[in-house]
Design an enzyme around this catalytic site. Structure first.
Site, PDB file in Angstrom:
ATOM      1  N   CYS A 127      35.166  37.594  40.063  1.00  0.00           N
ATOM      2  CA  CYS A 127      36.060  37.312  41.192  1.00  0.00           C
ATOM      3  C   CYS A 127      36.898  38.530  41.561  1.00  0.00           C
ATOM      4  O   CYS A 127      37.713  39.000  40.760  1.00  0.00           O
ATOM      5  CB  CYS A 127      36.951  36.127  40.820  1.00  0.00           C
ATOM      6  SG  CYS A 127      38.412  35.929  41.828  1.00  0.00           S
ATOM      7  N   CYS A 142      40.738  37.982  41.652  1.00  0.00           N
ATOM      8  CA  CYS A 142      41.207  37.825  40.266  1.00  0.00           C
ATOM      9  C   CYS A 142      41.496  39.201  39.662  1.00  0.00           C
ATOM     10  O   CYS A 142      42.521  39.417  39.000  1.00  0.00           O
ATOM     11  CB  CYS A 142      40.154  37.115  39.413  1.00  0.00           C
ATOM     12  SG  CYS A 142      39.674  35.469  39.967  1.00  0.00           S
TER      13      CYS A 142
END
Length: 367
Positions: A51, A54
């Site tokens: 991600c 993230c």
């Protein structure tokens, strides 16, 4: 000597760790016990290894000292990879379907609120201050707003909720509708305030996050009353004004804004009067803009060839963007020269401008 160096390195490591968000390597149950013992809430970061947002939070936001100071004081922080070890169970418990998802929970693991996606440090702290209070849950804020409550906290909370929704809205018409709703909430609230209330620190969110339109009443008020803001707000106000002016100059540089001599000169004057052209920051960009505005593409290209390297690094991409658009009414020979010029820039460009430059070359050569 080696012993001293070792101790110094260890101390530096301790200081560095204390300066960033402390994610504890414990289970959710252990986090709940710690939160109860320390009288804190639980902060749960549910992420994945693939991600992008993230990684941005992990590498850019959480390591910052001001973020770490706030997070460590307020929460017991834990993180779980949604695809490994305890992560799938935690993700299922809280119904996580997007990454990153950040859960604020009580010491008995009951969710108070959640936040999704990437945030820069300042807005992250603002967001955490908001969502860590049960009264600021989306459901309660909508209820309070519907009942007519128009405190700074409720209006800001409603605007932030809509901002979160906009992040994950992929249909442009739906996004536009939400943005219009948010702007209506903020603008209506702003117009209801007298000047003293507008200058109140509780309303600083209006200028920090919702005054980036140079034609808005918020921006006009901010510029006209710049000296009246309290010291702790003034640096934010100055930053926003500077960013708006910077964007405008870059938009003129890339011809995203149709040149209007009156508006352009007014912008230059505002920048100069406000002290935002320190050390001639925009002088070269002005020359590019004004040379193109004269309408002679041959002289403009010659100017570009001679002066490109004088542009500031952050002005290069705006200059290249929409370059082909400046040659819509050009002759084939002029477009050919423009294409060759852009090709000559490729070896010295950073990666992102290279992709943009290649796209502009393609447009020039197709026309």
């Amino acid at each position: 000597m080696k012993k001293i160096l070792t101790i110094a390195i260890m101390l530096m490591a301790v200081v560095a760790a204390g300066a960033q968000t402390d994610f504890r390597h414990i289970s959710l149950d252990e986090a709940a016990k710690a939160a109860k013992a320390e009288n804190k809430l639980i902060f749960i970061d549910v992420y994945t290894s693939w991600c992008g947002p993230c990684k941005m939070m992990a590498n850019q936001t959480f390591p910052q000292k001001k973020v770490g100071d706030f997070m460590n004081k307020t929460f017991v922080c834990v993180k779980f990879d949604a695809e490994k070890e305890d992560g799938p169970e935690v993700a299922k418990l809280y119904g996580v379907k997007a990454y990153p998802t950040f859960i604020i929970a009580t010491s008995d693991k009951k969710e108070i609120n959640r936040v999704l996606g990437y945030y820069e440090a300042d807005k992250w702290i603002e967001k955490m201050l908001q969502v860590s209070q049960p009264e600021n849950s989306p459901e309660r804020l909508r209820e309070r707003y519907a009942k007519g409550e128009r405190t700074p906290e409720v209006v800001k909370g409603m605007a932030f909720i809509i901002d979160d929704d906009v992040r994950y809205m992929y249909q442009s018409n739906e996004r536009d509708s939400l943005v219009n709703l948010r702007d209506n909430i903020v603008n209506t609230y702003f117009e209801s305030l007298d000047d003293n209330a507008k200058l109140n620190a509780r309303n600083s969110f209006i200028f920090q996050y919702y005054a980036d339109d140079i034609n808005s009443r918020q921006f006009e008020f901010m510029v006209a009353n710049r000296s009246k803001f309290a010291a702790e707000q003034k640096h934010v106000v100055d930053s926003v004004i500077g960013e708006v002016y910077d964007t405008m100059v870059k938009d003129y540089l890339g011809m995203k804004i149709k040149y209007d001599a009156t508006k352009y000169e007014a912008l230059k004057k505002a920048i100069a009067d406000g002290g935002f052209n320190a050390a001639g920051k925009y002088d070269v960009a002005y020359q590019f803009i004004e040379t193109y505005a004269k309408g002679d593409l041959d002289k403009y290209l010659a100017f570009c060839q001679k002066n490109f390297k004088k542009l500031a690094a952050d002005q290069v991409t705006p200059f290249i963007e929409n370059f082909a658009g400046r040659y819509k009414e050009a002759t084939d020979a002029q477009r050919d020269k423009a294409s060759k010029y852009l090709r000559s820039l490729l070896p010295e460009l950073p990666i992102r401008p290279i992709y943009i430059c290649a796209g502009e070359i393609s447009k020039l050569e197709k026309e």
